[in-house]
Design a protein around this motif. Structure first.
Motif, PDB file in Angstrom:
ATOM      1  N   UNK A  98      -3.894  -6.640  -6.755  1.00 35.16           N
ATOM      2  CA  UNK A  98      -3.802  -8.080  -7.021  1.00 35.16           C
ATOM      3  C   UNK A  98      -5.215  -8.654  -7.066  1.00 35.16           C
ATOM      4  N   UNK A  99      -5.442  -9.615  -7.968  1.00 34.72           N
ATOM      5  CA  UNK A  99      -6.780 -10.225  -8.032  1.00 34.72           C
ATOM      6  C   UNK A  99      -7.034 -11.108  -6.813  1.00 34.72           C
ATOM      7  N   UNK A 100      -8.226 -10.984  -6.245  1.00 35.12           N
ATOM      8  CA  UNK A 100      -8.594 -11.813  -5.091  1.00 35.12           C
ATOM      9  C   UNK A 100      -8.539 -13.288  -5.505  1.00 35.12           C
ATOM     10  N   UNK A 101      -8.123 -14.159  -4.641  1.00 33.26           N
ATOM     11  CA  UNK A 101      -7.845 -13.961  -3.217  1.00 33.26           C
ATOM     12  C   UNK A 101      -6.397 -13.541  -2.939  1.00 33.26           C
ATOM     13  N   UNK A 102      -5.642 -13.179  -3.979  1.00 32.29           N
ATOM     14  CA  UNK A 102      -4.269 -12.732  -3.764  1.00 32.29           C
ATOM     15  C   UNK A 102      -4.268 -11.313  -3.189  1.00 32.29           C
ATOM     16  N   UNK A 103      -3.111 -10.918  -2.677  1.00 29.72           N
ATOM     17  CA  UNK A 103      -2.943  -9.549  -2.199  1.00 29.72           C
ATOM     18  C   UNK A 103      -1.596  -9.034  -2.691  1.00 29.72           C
ATOM     19  N   UNK A 104      -1.484  -7.725  -2.788  1.00 28.34           N
ATOM     20  CA  UNK A 104      -0.237  -7.100  -3.218  1.00 28.34           C
ATOM     21  C   UNK A 104       0.534  -6.591  -2.006  1.00 28.34           C
ATOM     22  N   UNK A 105       1.869  -6.672  -2.094  1.00 29.20           N
ATOM     23  CA  UNK A 105       2.732  -6.159  -1.033  1.00 29.20           C
ATOM     24  C   UNK A 105       3.934  -5.490  -1.694  1.00 29.20           C
ATOM     25  N   UNK A 106       4.058  -4.183  -1.489  1.00 31.83           N
ATOM     26  CA  UNK A 106       5.189  -3.438  -2.035  1.00 31.83           C
ATOM     27  C   UNK A 106       6.340  -3.493  -1.047  1.00 31.83           C
ATOM     28  N   UNK A 107       7.510  -3.949  -1.531  1.00 34.83           N
ATOM     29  CA  UNK A 107       8.708  -3.937  -0.694  1.00 34.83           C
ATOM     30  C   UNK A 107       9.278  -2.528  -0.662  1.00 34.83           C
ATOM     31  N   UNK A 108       9.339  -1.868  -1.818  1.00 33.13           N
ATOM     32  CA  UNK A 108       9.694  -0.454  -1.870  1.00 33.13           C
ATOM     33  C   UNK A 108       9.180   0.147  -3.164  1.00 33.13           C
ATOM     34  N   UNK A 109       8.988   1.468  -3.147  1.00 32.74           N
ATOM     35  CA  UNK A 109       8.546   2.185  -4.333  1.00 32.74           C
ATOM     36  C   UNK A 109       9.109   3.591  -4.287  1.00 32.74           C
ATOM     37  N   UNK A 110       9.717   3.999  -5.396  1.00 35.15           N
ATOM     38  CA  UNK A 110      10.259   5.332  -5.556  1.00 35.15           C
ATOM     39  C   UNK A 110       9.692   5.874  -6.866  1.00 35.15           C
ATOM     40  N   UNK A 111       8.558   6.577  -6.764  1.00 33.52           N
ATOM     41  CA  UNK A 111       7.849   7.035  -7.957  1.00 33.52           C
ATOM     42  C   UNK A 111       8.503   8.301  -8.499  1.00 33.52           C
ATOM     43  N   UNK A 112       9.523   8.082  -9.312  1.00 32.54           N
ATOM     44  CA  UNK A 112      10.212   9.152 -10.026  1.00 32.54           C
ATOM     45  C   UNK A 112      10.833   8.518 -11.265  1.00 32.54           C
ATOM     46  N   UNK A 113      11.187   9.341 -12.243  1.00 31.67           N
ATOM     47  CA  UNK A 113      11.831   8.808 -13.444  1.00 31.67           C
ATOM     48  C   UNK A 113      13.125   8.128 -13.011  1.00 31.67           C
ATOM     49  N   UNK A 114      13.279   6.866 -13.404  1.00 26.61           N
ATOM     50  CA  UNK A 114      14.422   6.064 -12.992  1.00 26.61           C
ATOM     51  C   UNK A 114      14.190   5.313 -11.696  1.00 26.61           C
ATOM     52  N   UNK A 115      13.109   5.642 -10.989  1.00 26.17           N
ATOM     53  CA  UNK A 115      12.770   4.954  -9.752  1.00 26.17           C
ATOM     54  C   UNK A 115      12.064   3.634 -10.052  1.00 26.17           C
ATOM     55  N   UNK A 116      11.867   2.838  -9.003  1.00 32.21           N
ATOM     56  CA  UNK A 116      11.275   1.521  -9.188  1.00 32.21           C
ATOM     57  C   UNK A 116      10.266   1.205  -8.085  1.00 32.21           C
ATOM     58  N   UNK A 117       9.381   0.298  -8.440  1.00 31.92           N
ATOM     59  CA  UNK A 117       8.522  -0.358  -7.460  1.00 31.92           C
ATOM     60  C   UNK A 117       8.872  -1.836  -7.524  1.00 31.92           C
ATOM     61  N   UNK A 118       9.137  -2.416  -6.370  1.00 27.03           N
ATOM     62  CA  UNK A 118       9.417  -3.842  -6.259  1.00 27.03           C
ATOM     63  C   UNK A 118       8.333  -4.411  -5.357  1.00 27.03           C
ATOM     64  N   UNK A 119       7.537  -5.327  -5.914  1.00 27.10           N
ATOM     65  CA  UNK A 119       6.378  -5.802  -5.161  1.00 27.10           C
ATOM     66  C   UNK A 119       6.095  -7.260  -5.484  1.00 27.10           C
ATOM     67  N   UNK A 120       5.244  -7.836  -4.659  1.00 26.77           N
ATOM     68  CA  UNK A 120       4.822  -9.217  -4.863  1.00 26.77           C
ATOM     69  C   UNK A 120       3.303  -9.304  -4.818  1.00 26.77           C
ATOM     70  N   UNK A 121       2.782 -10.246  -5.589  1.00 22.91           N
ATOM     71  CA  UNK A 121       1.398 -10.680  -5.424  1.00 22.91           C
ATOM     72  C   UNK A 121       1.498 -11.978  -4.626  1.00 22.91           C
ATOM     73  N   UNK A 122       0.752 -12.033  -3.539  1.00 19.90           N
ATOM     74  CA  UNK A 122       0.883 -13.143  -2.600  1.00 19.90           C
ATOM     75  C   UNK A 122      -0.415 -13.932  -2.556  1.00 19.90           C
ATOM     76  N   UNK A 123      -0.290 -15.243  -2.749  1.00 22.81           N
ATOM     77  CA  UNK A 123      -1.464 -16.114  -2.722  1.00 22.81           C
ATOM     78  C   UNK A 123      -1.849 -16.408  -1.271  1.00 22.81           C
ATOM     79  N   UNK A 124      -3.070 -16.903  -1.053  1.00 21.79           N
ATOM     80  CA  UNK A 124      -3.502 -17.213   0.320  1.00 21.79           C
ATOM     81  C   UNK A 124      -2.582 -18.208   1.038  1.00 21.79           C
ATOM     82  N   UNK A 125      -1.908 -19.067   0.272  1.00 18.91           N
ATOM     83  CA  UNK A 125      -1.003 -20.036   0.920  1.00 18.91           C
ATOM     84  C   UNK A 125       0.425 -19.499   1.045  1.00 18.91           C
ATOM     85  N   UNK A 126       0.615 -18.210   0.759  1.00 17.73           N
ATOM     86  CA  UNK A 126       1.909 -17.570   0.985  1.00 17.73           C
ATOM     87  C   UNK A 126       2.877 -17.561  -0.184  1.00 17.73           C
ATOM     88  N   UNK A 127       2.495 -18.130  -1.333  1.00 22.40           N
ATOM     89  CA  UNK A 127       3.385 -18.097  -2.488  1.00 22.40           C
ATOM     90  C   UNK A 127       3.464 -16.676  -3.031  1.00 22.40           C
TER      91      UNK A 127
END
Length: 166
Positions: A46-75
């Protein structure tokens, strides 16, 4: 940043496609891991000042990564990445779509194709991003080049610190 390393960012609006080529002063296994392991992605994805947070990730064909980029104010800005093809250490493809916190996708999304190669300890990553709609491409480009450039700089710094630990 090592200014001798290649960084190209090109847009073909007619083809609704973004082409990015970036070199890193690190070996292929480490760069591959940085793109495919949640604990590393969260350190640079994530570009600063944001940060990335992965809720889950299954790196395989058909798998998924579900994540958020979070701003300093929590959005939170959530996204789902679904892995459609994986050739270890050389290529993976995924479908990316923004979503809400419950994984309800905001369509249309985009197809990402990552290609990795190494020569003399320098790893080159070629990324092709095809957008399903011209409108999405236009919206994406508003801040994407600046933000993605920042995240790749984060990755370069992470790779440097990880390389020093090896």
């Amino acid at each position: 940043m090592n200014n001798d390393l290649l960084f190209d960012f090109n847009v073909d609006k007619a083809a609704k496609t973004v082409y990015i080529t970036r070199e890193f002063n690190a070996g292929l296994p480490l760069v591959w891991d940085a793109f495919t392991k949640a604990e590393l992605l969260d350190q640079w994805g994530a570009p600063a000042p944001m940060r990335a947070k992965t809720k889950y990730m299954d790196f395989k064909v058909g798998g998924r990564r579900f994540y958020a980029m979070i701003s300093p104010d929590g959005q939170e800005r959530w996204a789902v990445q679904e892995f459609t093809s994986i050739t270890p250490k050389t290529n993976f493809k995924m479908y990316n779509a923004f979503s809400d916190e419950n994984e309800n996708r905001e369509l249309p999304g985009s197809d990402w194709d990552y290609n990795f190669s190494e020569q003399n300890g320098i790893t080159k990553v070629n990324i092709t991003i095809y957008n399903e709609s011209f409108e999405r491409l236009e919206k994406l480009l508003e801040g994407f080049k600046i933000g993605f450039t920042m995240t790749l700089t984060n990755l370069e710094n992470l790779l440097l610190s990880l390389s020093e630990k090896q």
